[in-house]
Motif scaffolding. Structure first.
Motif, PDB file in Angstrom:
ATOM      1  N   THR A  36       0.844  -1.188   0.000  1.00 23.88           N
ATOM      2  CA  THR A  36       0.000   0.000   0.000  1.00 23.88           C
ATOM      3  C   THR A  36       0.882   1.242   0.000  1.00 23.88           C
ATOM      4  O   THR A  36       2.073   1.179   0.291  1.00 23.88           O
ATOM      5  N   ASP A  37       0.288   2.370  -0.322  1.00 20.26           N
ATOM      6  CA  ASP A  37       1.033   3.629  -0.404  1.00 20.26           C
ATOM      7  C   ASP A  37       1.521   4.030   0.995  1.00 20.26           C
ATOM      8  O   ASP A  37       0.729   4.140   1.936  1.00 20.26           O
ATOM      9  N   THR A  38       2.825   4.238   1.120  1.00 18.71           N
ATOM     10  CA  THR A  38       3.410   4.577   2.419  1.00 18.71           C
ATOM     11  C   THR A  38       3.839   6.040   2.504  1.00 18.71           C
ATOM     12  O   THR A  38       4.488   6.432   3.470  1.00 18.71           O
ATOM     13  N   TYR A  39       3.472   6.839   1.496  1.00 22.93           N
ATOM     14  CA  TYR A  39       3.954   8.224   1.453  1.00 22.93           C
ATOM     15  C   TYR A  39       3.570   9.012   2.711  1.00 22.93           C
ATOM     16  O   TYR A  39       4.403   9.681   3.310  1.00 22.93           O
TER      17      TYR A  39
END
Length: 316
Positions: free
Chosen positions: A191-194
């Protein structure tokens, strides 16, 4: 090993370690075991020495006692598991154990950052305001500064672990590192970890930068005061009280900034592992040596304690 899974089903992670070579693993096992034994003996020895010698019951050595405790603690969070992985072929670590290791590692590392800045402030007061030192660095202030250091560590580690543990991981449960560190775990997420990376970066950056600013301001004032001292011996004495701390700060912050104050994409397995070995295994061993070998007060305290023990033995 490659399969789809997420953090609700995961049983364990696999730590890849430092090398697959049996000969190198054996050499690292012997080296790390020796370093860890020196770390334990050195830091426990420093704590006991400060406790036994009344002349070291000052704010500077109060903080140094806790620095030794923190070094011993965060080395113990990492090194025993690393030694076990080098000794056996089993490199599994449970999900809970991995995040427990991460929690305590971040806790002690962040606490040490703030504690080093507290020690810099102590040196500033001692050199720049010597007559007011006993009043300013009261027992109450020392305990407040120490509590603030631990609270910062708890806040940082709690946010890190809570955020990362909510991620979903996919394709692999292999951590390409020798312990559960932030970047290698984040790299497993599908998943997006930004947002999480940004939060961790800001929190870690704030802790590091606030500590560094405190240290820099303290040493600018210290240097200004030292330059105003007329006698050469006076300058040397004033500088010698800060030399050990300054050396410890340079080594610790240098490796921490290199490793953590950068985005996940710039993570380099080889370079970051070398830096990680340095600050998790080597630095906890170096600190008691730096503060003892370069400090006349500690050396004198050691001889006083030993003389007392010899005298006590003769009386018996």
């Amino acid at each position: 090993m490659m399969r789809t899974w997420n953090n609700t089903k995961v049983v364990d992670f696999i730590l890849m370690g430092l090398t697959d070579s049996g000969e190198i693993q054996l050499a690292l096992l012997v080296l790390f075991l020796l370093i860890y034994l020196i770390t334990v003996l050195g830091n426990l020895g420093m704590i006991m020495l400060i406790h036994l010698d009344l002349q070291l019951h000052t704010p500077m050595y109060f903080f140094l006692t806790h620095l030794s405790f923190i070094d011993l603690s965060y080395s113990s969070v990492i090194t025993p598991k690393t030694l076990a992985n080098l000794l056996t072929s089993t490199r599994n670590i449970s999900f809970m154990s991995c995040f427990t290791q991460l929690f305590f590692f971040v806790l002690f590392a962040a606490t040490e950052c703030v504690l080093l800045s507290t020690m810099a402030y102590d040196r500033y007061v001692a050199i720049c305001k010597p007559l007011q030192y006993p009043v300013i660095m009261s027992s109450r202030l020392c305990w407040s500064l120490l509590t603030g250091s631990y609270m910062t560590g708890i806040l940082d580690s709690s946010v890190n672990v809570i955020c990362i543990s909510t991620l979903h991981f996919c394709n692999s449960n292999i951590i390409h590192h020798f312990f559960c560190d932030i970047s290698p775990i984040l790299s497993l997420s599908c998943t997006d970890t930004y947002g999480i990376e940004l939060m961790i970066f800001i929190l870690a950056g704030a802790t590091l930068m606030m500590s560094l600013i405190t240290i820099a301001m303290s040493y600018v004032s210290i240097l200004s005061t030292i330059l105003k001292i007329n006698s050469t011996s006076g300058k040397q004495k004033a500088f010698s009280t800060c030399a050990s701390h300054l050396l410890g700060v340079t080594i610790f912050y240098g490796t921490m900034i290199f490793t953590y104050l950068k985005p996940k994409k710039s993570y380099s397995l080889g370079k970051d592992q070398v830096a990680s070995v340095f600050y998790t295994i080597v630095i906890p061993m170096l600190n008691p040596l730096i503060y003892s070998l370069r400090n006349k007060e500690v050396k004198n305290a050691f001889f006083r304690v030993m003389q007392k023990r010899v005298s006590f033995g003769q009386l018996k």
